[in-house]
Design a protein around this motif. Sequence first.
Motif, PDB file in Angstrom:
ATOM      1  N   ASP A  92      78.664  71.133  40.847  1.00 50.02           N
ATOM      2  CA  ASP A  92      79.322  72.474  40.532  1.00 50.02           C
ATOM      3  C   ASP A  92      79.486  73.290  41.528  1.00 50.02           C
ATOM      4  OD1 ASP A  92      79.304  71.600  37.556  1.00 50.02           O
ATOM      5  OD2 ASP A  92      76.969  71.863  38.013  1.00 50.02           O
ATOM      6  N   VAL A  93      78.819  72.995  42.602  1.00 49.93           N
ATOM      7  CA  VAL A  93      78.966  73.840  43.896  1.00 49.93           C
ATOM      8  C   VAL A  93      78.680  72.986  45.049  1.00 49.93           C
ATOM      9  CG1 VAL A  93      77.837  75.876  45.284  1.00 49.93           C
ATOM     10  CG2 VAL A  93      77.998  75.872  42.660  1.00 49.93           C
ATOM     11  N   ILE A  94      79.437  73.288  46.187  1.00 49.47           N
ATOM     12  CA  ILE A  94      79.474  72.537  47.237  1.00 49.47           C
ATOM     13  C   ILE A  94      79.132  73.491  48.654  1.00 49.47           C
ATOM     14  CG2 ILE A  94      80.518  71.079  49.117  1.00 49.47           C
ATOM     15  CD1 ILE A  94      81.767  69.295  46.762  1.00 49.47           C
ATOM     16  N   ILE A  95      78.474  73.557  49.445  1.00 46.82           N
ATOM     17  CA  ILE A  95      78.196  74.129  50.511  1.00 46.82           C
ATOM     18  C   ILE A  95      78.349  73.290  51.845  1.00 46.82           C
ATOM     19  CG2 ILE A  95      77.212  75.861  51.880  1.00 46.82           C
ATOM     20  CD1 ILE A  95      75.141  76.330  49.344  1.00 46.82           C
ATOM     21  N   TYR A  96      79.309  73.195  52.581  1.00 40.80           N
ATOM     22  CA  TYR A  96      79.750  72.310  53.514  1.00 40.80           C
ATOM     23  C   TYR A  96      79.741  72.777  54.789  1.00 40.80           C
ATOM     24  CZ  TYR A  96      84.715  73.191  54.152  1.00 40.80           C
ATOM     25  OH  TYR A  96      86.013  73.812  54.479  1.00 40.80           O
ATOM     26  N   VAL A 152      83.434  76.164  46.266  1.00 42.60           N
ATOM     27  CA  VAL A 152      83.235  75.327  47.663  1.00 42.60           C
ATOM     28  C   VAL A 152      83.040  76.654  48.525  1.00 42.60           C
ATOM     29  CG1 VAL A 152      84.194  74.310  49.801  1.00 42.60           C
ATOM     30  CG2 VAL A 152      84.797  73.435  47.186  1.00 42.60           C
ATOM     31  N   TYR A 153      81.849  76.507  49.326  1.00 45.68           N
ATOM     32  CA  TYR A 153      81.693  77.658  50.510  1.00 45.68           C
ATOM     33  C   TYR A 153      81.423  76.790  51.764  1.00 45.68           C
ATOM     34  CZ  TYR A 153      80.158  80.460  46.433  1.00 45.68           C
ATOM     35  OH  TYR A 153      80.145  81.088  45.306  1.00 45.68           O
ATOM     36  N   ASN A 154      82.106  77.419  52.640  1.00 46.77           N
ATOM     37  CA  ASN A 154      82.137  77.117  54.100  1.00 46.77           C
ATOM     38  C   ASN A 154      80.904  77.547  55.059  1.00 46.77           C
ATOM     39  OD1 ASN A 154      82.335  76.278  56.770  1.00 46.77           O
ATOM     40  ND2 ASN A 154      84.629  77.046  56.800  1.00 46.77           N
ATOM     41  N   LEU A 156      76.472  69.945  52.101  1.00 52.32           N
ATOM     42  CA  LEU A 156      77.144  68.969  52.774  1.00 52.32           C
ATOM     43  C   LEU A 156      77.141  68.999  54.113  1.00 52.32           C
ATOM     44  CD1 LEU A 156      78.633  66.243  52.172  1.00 52.32           C
ATOM     45  CD2 LEU A 156      80.737  67.544  52.092  1.00 52.32           C
ATOM     46  N   HIS A 157      76.187  68.254  54.830  1.00 49.31           N
ATOM     47  CA  HIS A 157      76.075  68.197  56.512  1.00 49.31           C
ATOM     48  C   HIS A 157      76.838  67.163  57.155  1.00 49.31           C
ATOM     49  CE1 HIS A 157      72.793  71.421  56.808  1.00 49.31           C
ATOM     50  NE2 HIS A 157      72.448  71.256  55.528  1.00 49.31           N
ATOM     51  N   THR A 158      76.910  67.436  58.392  1.00 45.64           N
ATOM     52  CA  THR A 158      77.771  66.233  58.958  1.00 45.64           C
ATOM     53  C   THR A 158      76.708  65.052  59.244  1.00 45.64           C
ATOM     54  OG1 THR A 158      78.875  65.848  61.145  1.00 45.64           O
ATOM     55  CG2 THR A 158      77.123  67.158  61.217  1.00 45.64           C
ATOM     56  N   GLY A 159      77.126  64.085  59.365  1.00 48.28           N
ATOM     57  CA  GLY A 159      76.427  62.746  59.899  1.00 48.28           C
ATOM     58  C   GLY A 159      75.197  62.593  59.009  1.00 48.28           C
TER      59      GLY A 159
END
Length: 251
Positions: free
Chosen positions: A27-31, A50-52, A78-81
Amino acid sequence: MINFVGAGSGAADLITVRGKALIEQADVIIYAGSLVNPALLDYKKDSCEVYNSAVMTLEEVIEVMKSAEKSGKTTVRLHTGDPCLYGAVREQMDELERLGIPFESCPGVSSFCGAAAALHAEYTLPDVSQTVIITRMAGRTPVPEKEEISLLAAHQATMVIFLSTGMLKELETRLLSGGYGEDTEAAIVYKATWPDEQVFRCTVSTLAETAEKNGIKKTALIVVGKVLGDTYDRSELYNPAFTTEFRKAVK
Protein backbone atom coordinates in the motif's frame (compact mmCIF):
# COMPACT_ATOMS: atom_id res chain seq x y z
CA MET A 1 3.86 -4.88 8.57
CA ILE A 2 7.00 -3.24 7.20
CA ASN A 3 8.89 -5.28 4.59
CA PHE A 4 12.50 -4.35 3.89
CA VAL A 5 13.10 -5.48 0.32
CA GLY A 6 16.37 -5.73 -1.58
CA ALA A 7 15.74 -4.22 -5.02
CA GLY A 8 18.57 -6.15 -6.64
CA SER A 9 21.64 -4.93 -8.47
CA GLY A 10 19.89 -2.75 -11.02
CA ALA A 11 17.93 -4.59 -13.69
CA ALA A 12 14.22 -4.61 -12.80
CA ASP A 13 13.92 -8.34 -13.48
CA LEU A 14 16.73 -9.21 -11.04
CA ILE A 15 14.54 -8.60 -8.01
CA THR A 16 13.57 -11.83 -6.24
CA VAL A 17 10.17 -13.43 -6.87
CA ARG A 18 9.28 -12.69 -3.22
CA GLY A 19 10.43 -9.08 -3.51
CA LYS A 20 8.32 -8.50 -6.62
CA ALA A 21 5.26 -9.98 -4.91
CA LEU A 22 5.74 -7.71 -1.91
CA ILE A 23 5.95 -4.65 -4.18
CA GLU A 24 2.76 -5.74 -5.96
CA GLN A 25 0.91 -6.06 -2.63
CA ALA A 26 2.25 -2.90 -0.98
CA ASP A 27 0.00 0.00 0.00
CA VAL A 28 3.02 2.22 0.64
CA ILE A 29 6.51 2.10 -0.91
CA ILE A 30 9.49 4.07 0.39
CA TYR A 31 12.31 3.62 -2.11
CA ALA A 32 15.91 4.80 -2.29
CA GLY A 33 15.39 7.00 -5.32
CA SER A 34 19.05 7.90 -5.82
CA LEU A 35 20.01 4.26 -6.41
CA VAL A 36 17.00 2.01 -7.03
CA ASN A 37 15.89 1.49 -10.62
CA PRO A 38 12.54 3.35 -10.91
CA ALA A 39 11.35 0.64 -13.33
CA LEU A 40 10.69 -1.48 -10.24
CA LEU A 41 7.82 0.84 -9.38
CA ASP A 42 6.02 -0.46 -12.48
CA TYR A 43 5.19 -3.54 -10.40
CA LYS A 44 3.16 -1.57 -7.84
CA LYS A 45 -0.62 -1.27 -7.81
CA ASP A 46 -2.17 2.03 -8.91
CA SER A 47 -3.37 2.96 -5.43
CA CYS A 48 0.06 2.55 -3.84
CA GLU A 49 1.58 5.64 -2.19
CA VAL A 50 5.23 6.21 -3.16
CA TYR A 51 7.90 8.13 -1.21
CA ASN A 52 11.46 8.83 -2.35
CA SER A 53 13.79 8.45 0.64
CA ALA A 54 16.58 10.32 -1.19
CA VAL A 55 14.95 13.55 -0.03
CA MET A 56 13.92 12.28 3.41
CA THR A 57 15.54 11.99 6.83
CA LEU A 58 15.41 8.86 8.97
CA GLU A 59 12.78 10.54 11.14
CA GLU A 60 10.60 11.31 8.11
CA VAL A 61 10.89 7.72 6.87
CA ILE A 62 9.84 6.38 10.26
CA GLU A 63 6.90 8.82 10.39
CA VAL A 64 5.59 7.45 7.07
CA MET A 65 5.95 3.90 8.38
CA LYS A 66 4.15 4.79 11.63
CA SER A 67 1.29 6.46 9.75
CA ALA A 68 0.92 3.51 7.35
CA GLU A 69 0.95 1.02 10.22
CA LYS A 70 -1.67 3.02 12.13
CA SER A 71 -3.90 2.90 9.03
CA GLY A 72 -3.46 -0.87 8.64
CA LYS A 73 -1.42 -0.52 5.46
CA THR A 74 1.44 -2.72 4.26
CA THR A 75 4.72 -0.90 3.63
CA VAL A 76 7.69 -1.87 1.48
CA ARG A 77 10.99 -0.16 2.26
CA LEU A 78 12.84 -0.70 -1.02
CA HIS A 79 16.62 -0.60 -0.73
CA THR A 80 19.23 -0.98 -3.44
CA GLY A 81 20.99 -4.34 -3.89
CA ASP A 82 20.73 -6.19 -0.61
CA PRO A 83 20.03 -3.91 2.37
CA CYS A 84 22.64 -5.69 4.51
CA LEU A 85 25.43 -3.87 2.65
CA TYR A 86 25.66 -0.10 3.17
CA GLY A 87 21.88 0.07 3.45
CA ALA A 88 21.54 2.12 6.66
CA VAL A 89 18.89 -0.44 7.55
CA ARG A 90 19.82 -1.30 11.14
CA GLU A 91 18.85 2.12 12.46
CA GLN A 92 15.39 1.75 10.91
CA MET A 93 14.91 -1.73 12.36
CA ASP A 94 15.96 -0.60 15.82
CA GLU A 95 13.47 2.26 15.73
CA LEU A 96 10.67 -0.05 14.56
CA GLU A 97 11.47 -2.46 17.38
CA ARG A 98 11.32 0.42 19.86
CA LEU A 99 7.90 1.39 18.48
CA GLY A 100 6.63 -2.20 18.50
CA ILE A 101 6.05 -2.22 14.74
CA PRO A 102 6.61 -5.66 13.13
CA PHE A 103 8.96 -6.00 10.17
CA GLU A 104 10.58 -8.62 7.95
CA SER A 105 13.46 -8.59 5.46
CA CYS A 106 13.54 -9.91 1.91
CA PRO A 107 17.12 -10.24 0.63
CA GLY A 108 18.20 -9.03 -2.79
CA VAL A 109 20.97 -9.55 -5.32
CA SER A 110 23.87 -7.27 -4.33
CA SER A 111 25.65 -5.19 -6.93
CA PHE A 112 28.89 -7.01 -6.12
CA CYS A 113 27.22 -10.11 -7.57
CA GLY A 114 26.07 -8.08 -10.57
CA ALA A 115 29.63 -6.85 -11.08
CA ALA A 116 30.95 -10.43 -11.12
CA ALA A 117 28.35 -11.30 -13.76
CA ALA A 118 29.37 -8.30 -15.86
CA LEU A 119 33.03 -9.32 -15.61
CA HIS A 120 32.35 -13.02 -16.23
CA ALA A 121 34.36 -13.47 -13.06
CA GLU A 122 34.53 -15.91 -10.18
CA TYR A 123 35.73 -14.14 -7.05
CA THR A 124 37.05 -17.34 -5.43
CA LEU A 125 39.47 -19.25 -7.64
CA PRO A 126 41.56 -22.21 -6.40
CA ASP A 127 45.13 -21.20 -5.48
CA VAL A 128 44.38 -17.54 -6.28
CA SER A 129 41.88 -16.26 -3.71
CA GLN A 130 39.35 -17.94 -1.45
CA THR A 131 38.31 -14.73 0.30
CA VAL A 132 36.29 -11.72 -0.83
CA ILE A 133 36.77 -8.45 1.06
CA ILE A 134 33.86 -6.03 0.65
CA THR A 135 34.80 -2.56 1.83
CA ARG A 136 34.89 1.16 1.08
CA MET A 137 37.20 4.13 1.35
CA ALA A 138 36.67 6.50 4.27
CA GLY A 139 34.75 9.58 3.22
CA ARG A 140 32.19 11.61 5.15
CA THR A 141 31.32 8.26 6.71
CA PRO A 142 34.47 7.08 8.50
CA VAL A 143 35.95 3.58 8.39
CA PRO A 144 37.43 1.92 11.51
CA GLU A 145 41.24 2.32 11.56
CA LYS A 146 41.77 -1.44 11.61
CA GLU A 147 39.86 -1.66 8.29
CA GLU A 148 41.94 0.92 6.44
CA ILE A 149 42.32 -0.14 2.79
CA SER A 150 46.08 -0.75 2.85
CA LEU A 151 45.71 -3.10 5.82
CA LEU A 152 43.04 -5.10 4.00
CA ALA A 153 45.10 -5.09 0.80
CA ALA A 154 47.89 -6.93 2.64
CA HIS A 155 45.79 -10.11 2.40
CA GLN A 156 46.02 -10.04 -1.42
CA ALA A 157 42.48 -11.40 -1.52
CA THR A 158 39.77 -10.37 -3.97
CA MET A 159 38.49 -6.91 -3.05
CA VAL A 160 35.19 -5.32 -4.03
CA ILE A 161 35.21 -1.65 -3.13
CA PHE A 162 31.96 0.29 -2.82
CA LEU A 163 31.31 4.04 -2.65
CA SER A 164 34.84 5.07 -3.60
CA THR A 165 34.76 6.09 -7.27
CA GLY A 166 35.48 9.71 -6.42
CA MET A 167 38.66 8.81 -4.52
CA LEU A 168 40.44 6.53 -6.97
CA LYS A 169 43.86 8.20 -6.88
CA GLU A 170 44.01 7.79 -3.12
CA LEU A 171 42.62 4.26 -3.45
CA GLU A 172 45.44 3.39 -5.85
CA THR A 173 48.02 4.65 -3.36
CA ARG A 174 46.55 2.65 -0.50
CA LEU A 175 46.21 -0.54 -2.52
CA LEU A 176 49.82 -0.29 -3.69
CA SER A 177 51.13 0.48 -0.22
CA GLY A 178 49.22 -2.54 1.06
CA GLY A 179 51.05 -4.89 -1.26
CA TYR A 180 49.20 -5.16 -4.56
CA GLY A 181 51.54 -4.86 -7.54
CA GLU A 182 51.03 -2.02 -10.02
CA ASP A 183 50.04 -4.56 -12.67
CA THR A 184 47.49 -6.35 -10.48
CA GLU A 185 44.27 -6.82 -12.39
CA ALA A 186 41.41 -4.43 -11.58
CA ALA A 187 38.12 -3.32 -13.05
CA ILE A 188 35.59 -0.54 -12.78
CA VAL A 189 32.00 -1.68 -13.24
CA TYR A 190 29.58 1.18 -13.81
CA LYS A 191 25.92 0.51 -12.96
CA ALA A 192 26.19 -3.28 -12.94
CA THR A 193 23.17 -4.99 -14.60
CA TRP A 194 21.51 -1.67 -15.54
CA PRO A 195 20.74 -1.10 -19.24
CA ASP A 196 23.66 1.38 -19.41
CA GLU A 197 26.16 -0.91 -17.66
CA GLN A 198 29.81 -0.37 -18.62
CA VAL A 199 32.90 -2.41 -17.76
CA PHE A 200 36.43 -1.03 -17.81
CA ARG A 201 39.30 -3.44 -17.18
CA CYS A 202 42.55 -1.95 -16.00
CA THR A 203 45.24 -2.40 -13.36
CA VAL A 204 45.58 -1.08 -9.82
CA SER A 205 47.94 1.66 -11.01
CA THR A 206 45.53 2.86 -13.74
CA LEU A 207 42.24 2.97 -11.83
CA ALA A 208 42.04 6.77 -11.59
CA GLU A 209 43.25 7.26 -15.16
CA THR A 210 40.68 4.78 -16.50
CA ALA A 211 37.81 6.41 -14.62
CA GLU A 212 38.80 9.91 -15.75
CA LYS A 213 39.24 8.83 -19.37
CA ASN A 214 35.73 7.32 -19.41
CA GLY A 215 33.97 9.97 -17.33
CA ILE A 216 33.10 7.64 -14.45
CA LYS A 217 32.55 9.65 -11.26
CA LYS A 218 29.98 7.63 -9.26
CA THR A 219 27.67 4.60 -9.26
CA ALA A 220 30.51 2.19 -9.92
CA LEU A 221 32.16 -0.70 -8.11
CA ILE A 222 35.90 -1.33 -8.06
CA VAL A 223 37.08 -4.93 -8.25
CA VAL A 224 40.72 -5.79 -7.53
CA GLY A 225 42.56 -9.06 -7.56
CA LYS A 226 44.28 -11.73 -9.58
CA VAL A 227 40.96 -13.58 -9.98
CA LEU A 228 40.46 -11.17 -12.89
CA GLY A 229 43.47 -12.75 -14.59
CA ASP A 230 43.74 -16.05 -16.44
CA THR A 231 45.93 -18.13 -14.11
CA TYR A 232 44.27 -20.50 -11.63
CA ASP A 233 44.08 -24.16 -10.66
CA ARG A 234 41.25 -26.42 -11.75
CA SER A 235 38.62 -27.19 -9.11
CA GLU A 236 39.06 -30.54 -7.38
CA LEU A 237 35.30 -30.92 -7.12
CA TYR A 238 34.99 -31.77 -10.81
CA ASN A 239 38.38 -33.46 -11.18
CA PRO A 240 37.86 -37.05 -12.40
CA ALA A 241 40.66 -38.16 -10.05
CA PHE A 242 38.86 -36.74 -7.00
CA THR A 243 36.39 -38.87 -5.02
CA THR A 244 33.29 -37.15 -3.61
CA GLU A 245 30.19 -38.26 -1.69
CA PHE A 246 28.39 -38.59 -5.03
CA ARG A 247 30.94 -40.24 -7.34
CA LYS A 248 34.14 -42.24 -7.21
CA ALA A 249 37.41 -41.16 -8.76
CA VAL A 250 38.23 -42.47 -12.20
CA LYS A 251 41.51 -44.39 -12.08
